[in-house]
Design a protein around this motif. Structure first.
Motif, short mmCIF file in Angstrom:
data_model
loop_
_atom_site.label_atom_id
_atom_site.label_comp_id
_atom_site.label_asym_id
_atom_site.label_seq_id
_atom_site.Cartn_x
_atom_site.Cartn_y
_atom_site.Cartn_z
N UNK A 1 -0.59 -1.16 -4.61
CA UNK A 1 0.13 -0.33 -5.58
C UNK A 1 1.34 -1.06 -6.14
N UNK A 2 2.01 -1.84 -5.32
CA UNK A 2 3.18 -2.58 -5.80
C UNK A 2 2.78 -3.56 -6.90
N UNK B 1 0.82 -1.22 0.00
CA UNK B 1 0.00 0.00 0.00
C UNK B 1 0.85 1.27 0.00
N UNK B 2 2.14 1.15 0.30
CA UNK B 2 3.00 2.33 0.29
C UNK B 2 3.45 2.79 1.67
N UNK B 3 3.66 1.83 2.58
CA UNK B 3 4.09 2.21 3.94
C UNK B 3 5.48 2.84 3.92
N UNK C 1 -10.44 5.88 -6.66
CA UNK C 1 -10.27 7.14 -7.37
C UNK C 1 -8.80 7.47 -7.63
N UNK C 2 -7.89 6.69 -7.04
CA UNK C 2 -6.46 6.91 -7.30
C UNK C 2 -5.91 5.96 -8.35
N UNK C 3 -6.70 4.96 -8.75
CA UNK C 3 -6.16 3.95 -9.66
C UNK C 3 -5.85 4.53 -11.03
N UNK C 4 -6.78 5.31 -11.59
CA UNK C 4 -6.54 5.87 -12.93
C UNK C 4 -5.32 6.80 -12.96
N UNK C 5 -5.17 7.74 -12.01
CA UNK C 5 -3.94 8.54 -11.99
C UNK C 5 -2.68 7.68 -11.84
N UNK C 6 -2.75 6.62 -11.03
CA UNK C 6 -1.60 5.73 -10.87
C UNK C 6 -1.28 5.00 -12.16
N UNK C 7 -2.32 4.60 -12.90
CA UNK C 7 -2.10 3.93 -14.18
C UNK C 7 -1.29 4.83 -15.11
N UNK C 8 -1.73 6.08 -15.23
CA UNK C 8 -1.02 7.02 -16.10
C UNK C 8 0.40 7.29 -15.59
N UNK D 1 1.94 -3.26 -14.69
CA UNK D 1 2.09 -2.29 -15.78
C UNK D 1 3.48 -2.40 -16.41
N UNK D 2 4.51 -2.55 -15.58
CA UNK D 2 5.87 -2.71 -16.13
C UNK D 2 5.96 -3.98 -16.98
#
Length: 540
Positions: A447-448, A261-263, A407-414, A454-455
């Motif tokens: 997120x990881x 999650x980004x700790x 709501x953060x998934x699309x910005x993270x995708x880009x 995506x990579x």
């Protein structure tokens, strides 16, 4: 509807003109007012209109009758002076202007899917006059090919905000986010859908490989984490604001959340906001990645000749390296009990003792710990020291999983697509069906996992356009409603119900807590758990 506190005469009537509720000011003005009395006793010529427009009626003072269709055809009667009516009309006009002129499409339906209202932007996005939609059911629009899938139906079914990406009939890729409007019983009565045209956004992305995050999200510079943290979710903004407030205090911080999650990102952020950044380093230790027999020497260091194979000149430990700075202890739940005692001493006394040494050394280190485990349960089972738990849990910060902040998934995708395109000197794009899948997927690795997928897609897809068929096999099995696969409504409802119950059974201790969280009865929970063969943590 609570009206007793309002500073002017107010009454609530039903569609048969009978008084349901009124406040003291209304009673003072109309002393004969009683529950069940016909309001036309006071307003003889008043008639309920079919539309939602404001009406005025003059008797002693001016009155405004506002239709409240959300509350089962109830109506509010508000007593006002003339200037107040004009102010109200002005505000309504301003709201109507905002509704019509906003750049994003707004689409309002009732619980049956019948279109009640749209704004002008719908014409730009779909090419169809907004008047065409009024009165039509979303199922009709799907039959005519104007819509592919209905976000409205999903919102009504789940009672939650739902997002999906689809290509409309003129070829524009759109993001639809539907939100429920519920009554006092929690039942969905209306659905408000916001429609964003992603076609133009994707064009901007293609022209600018860096992609301007400010188009869709708030950016906080944190230096070492790529080029910033994407924060769009309200809860995440609150977490980072709180982290910023506590960054210059030396209290121990415990970051909680699932894997990925980004700790570590939050720990970086705290360090960069802290005055300790100018005095010492941020040293990171993964307590689960280092063998237990080596972890003590890594944390506290050792003297020359302390054990066989030891460095002849000894070694500094992580506490010494982090002196005047911050030590980030990731996966603190994996720390062995014997080292928990030594860590407690550091927190209490600010002292360390190297392996093989009789000397005590003072250190000035702030501790940030993180874990994906339930430390409180570990304390109960005797796997984690209670005194250490309370020492660590001074300032707890919980990061929600990605599935709870879609709501953060699309910005993270880009963000990640731009990052990996730059890294590998490529120009890959996602097909709209892939974006739809990425937004709707539950992301157990958070997120990881999203970044890694995506990579992988950027590197392994031979074409520039990444499509559903390029997805790895383990993800193809999860592609459901948003592809051509179709399942019955009953199957879809049962699958969703099963997943919700599985998550609740893992999170809550018994069926009473599950029932409370899901807003249903305990016998219903017991019956459903039995149906899906799901076992809660403790029977009840």
């Amino acid at each position: 509807m609570e009206i007793s506190h309002l500073p002017f005469p107010v009454a609530l009537i039903d569609h048969t003109y009978l008084l349901i509720q009124f406040n003291k000011k209304f009673k003072k003005l109309f002393k004969k007012a009683t529950i069940g009395l016909d309001v036309r006793e006071f307003f003889p010529t008043f008639e309920i209109e079919k539309d939602d427009q404001l009406l005025t009626y003059k008797k002693f003072v001016n009155y405004v009758f506002i239709k409240n269709s959300i509350a089962h055809q109830k109506f509010i009667v508000i007593g006002m002076e003339s200037d107040e009516i004009q102010t109200l009309k002005k505000e309504v006009k301003e709201l109507q202007t905002y509704f019509d002129e906003t750049y994003e499409g707004i689409y309002i339906t009732d619980a049956k899917g019948i279109t009640l209202r749209t704004n002008k932007a719908i014409e730009r996005i779909t090419g169809i006059p907004k008047e065409y939609y009024i009165g039509k059911n979303v199922s009709q629009l799907m039959q005519r090919g104007i819509l592919k899938n209905s976000v409205t139906q999903e919102v009504v079914r789940t009672g939650k905000t739902v997002s999906l990406v689809q290509k409309n009939y003129i070829g524009n890729i759109t993001l639809l986010t539907g939100s429920p409007i519920t009554n006092e019983n929690g039942e969905v009565e209306k659905v408000v859908t916001v429609i964003r045209d992603l076609t133009e956004l994707n064009r901007i992305h293609a022209e600018n490989s860096h992609f301007n995050h400010s188009v869709m999200n708030e950016k906080i510079d944190v230096g070492s984490y790529d080029k910033g943290i994407i924060i769009k979710n309200k809860q995440m903004k609150s977490i980072f604001q709180q982290a910023k407030r506590v960054a210059n205090f030396d209290a121990t911080i415990l970051i909680l959340g699932e894997t990925g999650v980004g700790k570590d990102v939050l720990a970086n952020f705290i360090y960069n906001q802290s005055s300790r950044k100018e005095k010492g380093k941020l040293i990171k230790v993964n307590c689960g990645a280092i063998p237990p027999e080596l972890l003590e020497s890594e944390l506290f260091g050792y003297e020359a000749g302390a054990f066989t194979g030891a460095n002849k000149s000894g070694k500094q430990g992580m506490f010494e390296l982090a002196n005047n700075g911050i030590l980030f202890l990731d996966e603190i739940g994996e720390l062995p009990l014997n080292l928990q005692v030594k860590l407690l001493r550091v927190l209490q006394e600010g002292e360390i003792q190297k392996i093989g040494s009789t000397k005590i050394k003072k250190v000035n280190v702030q501790i940030i710990a993180a874990t994906n485990r339930n430390l409180h349960e570990m304390v109960t089972r005797g796997e984690f020291r209670e005194d250490l738990y309370y020492r660590l849990n001074v300032i707890p910060l919980y990061i929600p999983p990605l599935r709870e902040r879609r709501d953060e998934i699309l910005p993270l995708i880009h963000h990640f697509l731009s990052k990996f395109n730059q890294k590998y000197l490529l120009n890959k794009e996602f097909n709209y069906e892939v974006i739809d899948f990425l937004i709707s997927y539950n992301w157990p690795g958070n997120i990881r996992e999203l970044a890694n997928l995506i990579e992988r897609l950027v590197v392994t897809t031979p074409e520039n356009e990444i499509k559903i068929e390029h997805m790895p096999p383990e993800y193809k099995n999860s592609v459901h409603v948003n592809t051509n696969q179709q399942i019955s409504l009953k199957e879809a409802v049962e699958e969703t119900e099963r997943k919700i119950l599985e998550r609740a059974a893992k999170k809550y201790r018994n069926t009473y807590e599950i029932a409370k969280a899901l807003r249903t009865s305990q016998p219903t929970v017991v019956r459903k758990l039995k149906k899906y063969n799901i076992k809660p943590k403790m029977s009840s």
